[in-house]
Design a protein around this motif. Structure first.
Motif, PDB file in Angstrom:
ATOM      1  N   ALA A 255       0.834  -1.195   0.000  1.00 66.59           N
ATOM      2  CA  ALA A 255       0.000   0.000   0.000  1.00 66.59           C
ATOM      3  C   ALA A 255       0.871   1.249   0.000  1.00 66.59           C
ATOM      4  CB  ALA A 255      -0.875   0.022   1.244  1.00 66.59           C
ATOM      5  N   PHE A 256       1.959   1.210   0.782  1.00 62.96           N
ATOM      6  CA  PHE A 256       2.667   2.461   1.059  1.00 62.96           C
ATOM      7  C   PHE A 256       4.184   2.326   1.139  1.00 62.96           C
ATOM      8  CE2 PHE A 256       3.663   5.886   4.361  1.00 62.96           C
ATOM      9  CZ  PHE A 256       3.605   6.911   3.436  1.00 62.96           C
ATOM     10  N   TYR A 396      -3.040  16.501  -5.757  1.00 60.56           N
ATOM     11  CA  TYR A 396      -3.419  17.288  -6.931  1.00 60.56           C
ATOM     12  C   TYR A 396      -2.400  17.081  -8.043  1.00 60.56           C
ATOM     13  CZ  TYR A 396      -6.742  19.871  -4.030  1.00 60.56           C
ATOM     14  OH  TYR A 396      -7.790  20.209  -3.219  1.00 60.56           O
ATOM     15  N   ILE A 397      -2.908  16.977  -9.279  1.00 57.30           N
ATOM     16  CA  ILE A 397      -2.020  17.006 -10.444  1.00 57.30           C
ATOM     17  C   ILE A 397      -2.462  18.202 -11.281  1.00 57.30           C
ATOM     18  CG2 ILE A 397      -1.280  15.779 -12.523  1.00 57.30           C
ATOM     19  CD1 ILE A 397      -1.476  13.179 -10.966  1.00 57.30           C
ATOM     20  N   ASN A 398      -1.528  19.094 -11.536  1.00 62.70           N
ATOM     21  CA  ASN A 398      -1.845  20.379 -12.171  1.00 62.70           C
ATOM     22  C   ASN A 398      -3.052  21.047 -11.491  1.00 62.70           C
ATOM     23  OD1 ASN A 398       0.336  19.942 -13.758  1.00 62.70           O
ATOM     24  ND2 ASN A 398      -0.795  19.640 -15.669  1.00 62.70           N
ATOM     25  N   ASN A 399      -2.974  21.065 -10.187  1.00 56.52           N
ATOM     26  CA  ASN A 399      -3.968  21.745  -9.352  1.00 56.52           C
ATOM     27  C   ASN A 399      -5.375  21.186  -9.425  1.00 56.52           C
ATOM     28  OD1 ASN A 399      -2.547  23.670  -7.848  1.00 56.52           O
ATOM     29  ND2 ASN A 399      -2.151  24.775  -9.773  1.00 56.52           N
ATOM     30  N   SER A 400      -5.489  19.915  -9.799  1.00 60.43           N
ATOM     31  CA  SER A 400      -6.808  19.308  -9.836  1.00 60.43           C
ATOM     32  C   SER A 400      -6.743  17.938  -9.183  1.00 60.43           C
ATOM     33  CB  SER A 400      -7.261  19.199 -11.297  1.00 60.43           C
ATOM     34  OG  SER A 400      -8.481  18.509 -11.367  1.00 60.43           O
ATOM     35  N   THR A 445       6.959  16.489  -0.258  1.00 58.79           N
ATOM     36  CA  THR A 445       8.131  16.064   0.509  1.00 58.79           C
ATOM     37  C   THR A 445       8.292  14.547   0.558  1.00 58.79           C
ATOM     38  OG1 THR A 445       6.748  16.232   2.458  1.00 58.79           O
ATOM     39  CG2 THR A 445       8.200  18.097   2.008  1.00 58.79           C
ATOM     40  N   GLY A 446       7.372  13.826  -0.088  1.00 53.51           N
ATOM     41  CA  GLY A 446       7.517  12.374  -0.196  1.00 53.51           C
ATOM     42  C   GLY A 446       7.756  11.986  -1.643  1.00 53.51           C
ATOM     43  N   ASP A 447       8.318  10.786  -1.868  1.00 54.18           N
ATOM     44  CA  ASP A 447       8.472  10.297  -3.235  1.00 54.18           C
ATOM     45  C   ASP A 447       7.173   9.612  -3.668  1.00 54.18           C
ATOM     46  OD1 ASP A 447       9.521   8.066  -1.315  1.00 54.18           O
ATOM     47  OD2 ASP A 447       9.046   7.019  -3.167  1.00 54.18           O
ATOM     48  N   HIS A 448       7.008   9.411  -4.973  1.00 48.67           N
ATOM     49  CA  HIS A 448       5.782   8.784  -5.478  1.00 48.67           C
ATOM     50  C   HIS A 448       6.076   7.841  -6.638  1.00 48.67           C
ATOM     51  CE1 HIS A 448       3.272  11.460  -3.058  1.00 48.67           C
ATOM     52  NE2 HIS A 448       4.124  12.416  -3.385  1.00 48.67           N
ATOM     53  N   MET A 511       0.793   4.524  -4.501  1.00 50.81           N
ATOM     54  CA  MET A 511       0.555   4.415  -3.058  1.00 50.81           C
ATOM     55  C   MET A 511      -0.959   4.464  -2.881  1.00 50.81           C
ATOM     56  SD  MET A 511       3.494   6.921  -1.623  1.00 50.81           S
ATOM     57  CE  MET A 511       5.201   6.364  -1.531  1.00 50.81           C
ATOM     58  N   GLU A 512      -1.505   3.429  -2.273  1.00 46.15           N
ATOM     59  CA  GLU A 512      -2.960   3.314  -2.261  1.00 46.15           C
ATOM     60  C   GLU A 512      -3.612   4.527  -1.606  1.00 46.15           C
ATOM     61  OE1 GLU A 512      -4.816   1.372  -3.983  1.00 46.15           O
ATOM     62  OE2 GLU A 512      -6.682   2.106  -3.130  1.00 46.15           O
ATOM     63  N   TRP A 513      -2.985   5.092  -0.594  1.00 44.22           N
ATOM     64  CA  TRP A 513      -3.570   6.256   0.082  1.00 44.22           C
ATOM     65  C   TRP A 513      -3.675   7.437  -0.876  1.00 44.22           C
ATOM     66  CZ3 TRP A 513      -5.473   3.323   3.269  1.00 44.22           C
ATOM     67  CH2 TRP A 513      -4.732   2.329   3.911  1.00 44.22           C
ATOM     68  N   HIS A 514      -2.750   7.501  -1.827  1.00 46.81           N
ATOM     69  CA  HIS A 514      -2.764   8.630  -2.767  1.00 46.81           C
ATOM     70  C   HIS A 514      -3.741   8.402  -3.913  1.00 46.81           C
ATOM     71  CE1 HIS A 514       1.493   9.610  -1.101  1.00 46.81           C
ATOM     72  NE2 HIS A 514       0.525   9.876  -0.245  1.00 46.81           N
ATOM     73  N   VAL A 515      -4.016   7.123  -4.229  1.00 47.02           N
ATOM     74  CA  VAL A 515      -5.094   6.848  -5.181  1.00 47.02           C
ATOM     75  C   VAL A 515      -6.396   7.347  -4.561  1.00 47.02           C
ATOM     76  CG1 VAL A 515      -6.382   5.037  -6.387  1.00 47.02           C
ATOM     77  CG2 VAL A 515      -3.907   4.812  -6.109  1.00 47.02           C
ATOM     78  N   GLN A 516      -6.559   7.047  -3.262  1.00 48.39           N
ATOM     79  CA  GLN A 516      -7.781   7.456  -2.557  1.00 48.39           C
ATOM     80  C   GLN A 516      -7.887   8.978  -2.444  1.00 48.39           C
ATOM     81  OE1 GLN A 516     -10.114   5.286  -1.814  1.00 48.39           O
ATOM     82  NE2 GLN A 516      -8.832   3.586  -2.495  1.00 48.39           N
ATOM     83  N   SER A 517      -6.747   9.650  -2.402  1.00 44.45           N
ATOM     84  CA  SER A 517      -6.826  11.102  -2.205  1.00 44.45           C
ATOM     85  C   SER A 517      -6.667  11.876  -3.515  1.00 44.45           C
ATOM     86  CB  SER A 517      -5.810  11.570  -1.158  1.00 44.45           C
ATOM     87  OG  SER A 517      -4.513  11.579  -1.692  1.00 44.45           O
ATOM     88  N   GLY A 518      -6.794  11.181  -4.644  1.00 43.12           N
ATOM     89  CA  GLY A 518      -6.960  11.906  -5.907  1.00 43.12           C
ATOM     90  C   GLY A 518      -5.718  12.136  -6.742  1.00 43.12           C
ATOM     91  N   LEU A 519      -4.609  11.447  -6.458  1.00 45.20           N
ATOM     92  CA  LEU A 519      -3.384  11.659  -7.238  1.00 45.20           C
ATOM     93  C   LEU A 519      -3.416  10.781  -8.503  1.00 45.20           C
ATOM     94  CD1 LEU A 519      -1.017  13.551  -6.778  1.00 45.20           C
ATOM     95  CD2 LEU A 519       0.231  11.694  -5.705  1.00 45.20           C
TER      96      LEU A 519
END
Ligand code: C2O
Length: 545
Positions: A255-256, A396-400, A445-448, A511-519
């Protein structure tokens, strides 16, 4: 004379083929060399998903199993085969299955991303994914819904190639699949609710443990009072025969967490990166981020005995630290003929390895020379995390920030001639065959680890914080291709892909948490050509319920 043993093995094999059961995993997970010899075959797997109380590391929690096993069954095809996945959703929520890294050329509706390529598979319903695999290499399959994969809807998918140069050259005798992952003791619905609330301030949940092939032990003194927990649960075990060479296919299904993988006293030669065969590159410690895969050749040429396999969780990349997490996940590599039940007392490799960053791509070279086309189109993407109007930190990607709309998948909209999408769908339309460069800047501040569905990309360059992309210094001559690449904290990457696969293709942080938060964004590739492809009845039916 044919020995009884061989007859028995043939009998077992016939039984397995007839019953469509894959070799059970991890129990019999000891792999076999290119076991499936027929070409252009149809391989059928039934995947029945249920919930169960299990204790992979001694801590009992409710999780998912596929055909009653965790990790899910090993799926194997040969390059050119058609793979049929009969998915039976036998639990109380919706689901999907994504075959990670498979191109789905001509079958974009079977890519498994809810809200982009399909409607959900409803509870107690079945759905069949059927597609050709014209690739070879190390892949995996997982639910793309609701963080279910991190709770067990996950398994390895291996596409063999009888023409693989290392196989033909007899550079390895057997194959071993190694799934490494982080593991949480709390239900992911609870973790998501907390993460997507102001209290988290965007700090991701920290794992409780890590697993190798679904196993590890846990020190139950770290578990909440009243938990059903047994310390010293058994570790995963791998058997080596002295003198043999193993192709280990390593898959990070976390997940992370990113890991550094190694086997004490045994060097590894990298030969595959996510389907691309590379020239041999000898290393001791392998950094591997979420959703990435590598094949390495390991030679069992050490004295008969036991050695630690180590999967070290890179906790330095986490936002929150935990004092109950043991970041060193271990398994036992046991040479046949070694005795005693003692633990290994082997020596760990000490080579330094930068953390939160991919294995250095400048050392990875494709096995075969490729011609890299020039880019027609450059897309710049900026990654950031910001609080939304409810003070929830989102990606956000390009502020969306992407919002999932599982009832109305983009691909279905294309068939309905809809070509404008809500801005929160982060849809990028690519009309013609184009060579696309993504220049991605990470303001976080984290890698992705970014993954592109439906394609591989050439990794032209990766830069750390404080550097900036420069086309004069990137590698557009002999870069490797892969489908998941890490952008360092504050850094950037440039990847290039040929956008000639009509369909709707997600590009997201894995990262599953970032899928959930819209990245997440999606490419709508050649909508006109999509409409020329005849989408199947069963796929339309998913949206009628
Ligand atoms: Cu492993 Cu969107 O995928």
């Amino acid at each position: 004379m044919i020995s009884k043993k061989i007859l028995f093995l043939v009998f077992i094999l016939i039984f397995l083929l007839l019953s469509n059961v894959s070799l059970s995993f991890p129990k019999n997970f000891s792999p076999h060399i290119n076991s499936l010899n027929k070409r252009n075959d149809i391989k059928v797997y039934n995947l029945t998903i249920t919930k169960k109380n299990l204790a992979p590391d001694g801590f009992t929690r409710e999780m998912f199993v596929i055909n009653n096993q965790f990790p899910g069954p090993l799926i194997e095809v040969n390059k050119g085969d058609t793979l049929v996945l009969n998915v039976n959703n036998d639990f109380d929520d919706v689901t999907t299955i994504h075959s990670h890294g498979i191109f789905q050329r001509g079958t974009p509706w079977y890519d498994g991303f809810p809200g982009q390529t399909q409607c959900d598979i409803q509870s107690k319903k079945s759905f069949t994914y059927e597609f050709q695999v014209n690739q070879s290499g190390t892949y995996w399959y997982h639910s793309h819904s609701k963080a279910q994969y991190i709770e067990g809807i996950v398994g390895p998918l291996i596409a063999h190639d009888p023409d693989d140069p290392y196989l033909k050259n007899k550079d390895y005798d057997e194959e071993i699949v190694v799934l490494i992952q982080d593991w949480y003791h709390t239900d992911s619905k609870i973790l998501i609710a907390t993460f997507l609330s102001p209290v988290s301030a965007g700090n991701e949940p920290t794992p409780d443990n890590g697993l190798i092939n679904g196993k590890n032990s846990y020190n139950c003194s770290g578990a909440p009072a009243g938990s059903d927990c047994v310390s010293d649960a058994p570790l995963a075990k791998f058997t080596f025969v002295q003198g043999k060479k193993y192709r280990m296919r390593i898959i990070n299904t976390s997940a992370f967490a990113e890991f550094i993988f190694s086997i004490d006293e045994h060097p590894m030669d990298v030969i595959e990166v996510e389907g691309m065969i590379t020239q041999r590159h000898t290393i001791h410690r392998l950094p591997i981020n979420i959703a990435q895969r590598y094949s390495v050749i390991v030679t069992a040429d050490k004295p008969i005995g036991k050695y630690w396999m180590r999967s070290e969780m890179e906790t330095a990349c986490f936002a929150n630290q935990s004092d109950t997490l043991n970041p060193l996940v271990k398994a036992v590599v046991e040479y046949e003929g070694s005795d005693g039940s003692d633990n290994p007392n082997s020596t760990a490799w000490t080579d330094s390895q930068a953390t939160c960053i991919d294995l250095d791509i400048s050392n990875l070279k494709p096995y075969e020379v490729q011609t890299i086309p020039d880019a027609d189109y450059k897309l710049t993407l900026n990654v950031s995390f910001q609080p939304d109007d409810k003070n929830v930190t989102r990606g956000y990607i390009n502020n969306s920030t992407y919002v999932l709309d599982s009832k109305s998948p983009t691909l279905l909209k294309v068939y309905k001639n809809i070509t404008t999408f809500n801005p929160n769908q982060n849809a990028y339309i690519i009309d013609k065959d184009k060579v696309v460069d993504i220049i991605l800047f990470n303001n976080d501040t984290g890698d992705h680890p970014f993954h592109l569905h439906g394609h591989v990309f050439w990794v032209l360059g990766i830069g750390i914080n404080g550097t900036s992309p420069d086309y004069n210094s990137v590698n557009s001559k002999d870069p490797i291709q892969r489908d998941t690449v890490t952008v360092p904290a504050g850094g950037w990457f440039i990847v290039r892909f040929v956008s000639n696969n009509p369909g709707v293709w997600a590009f997201h942080c894995h990262m599953e948490w970032h899928v959930q938060s819209g990245l997440v964004i999606q490419f709508v590739t050649q909508p006109d050509k999509i409409k020329e492809l005849k989408s199947p009845e069963n796929w339309y039916n998913l949206c009628k319920y």
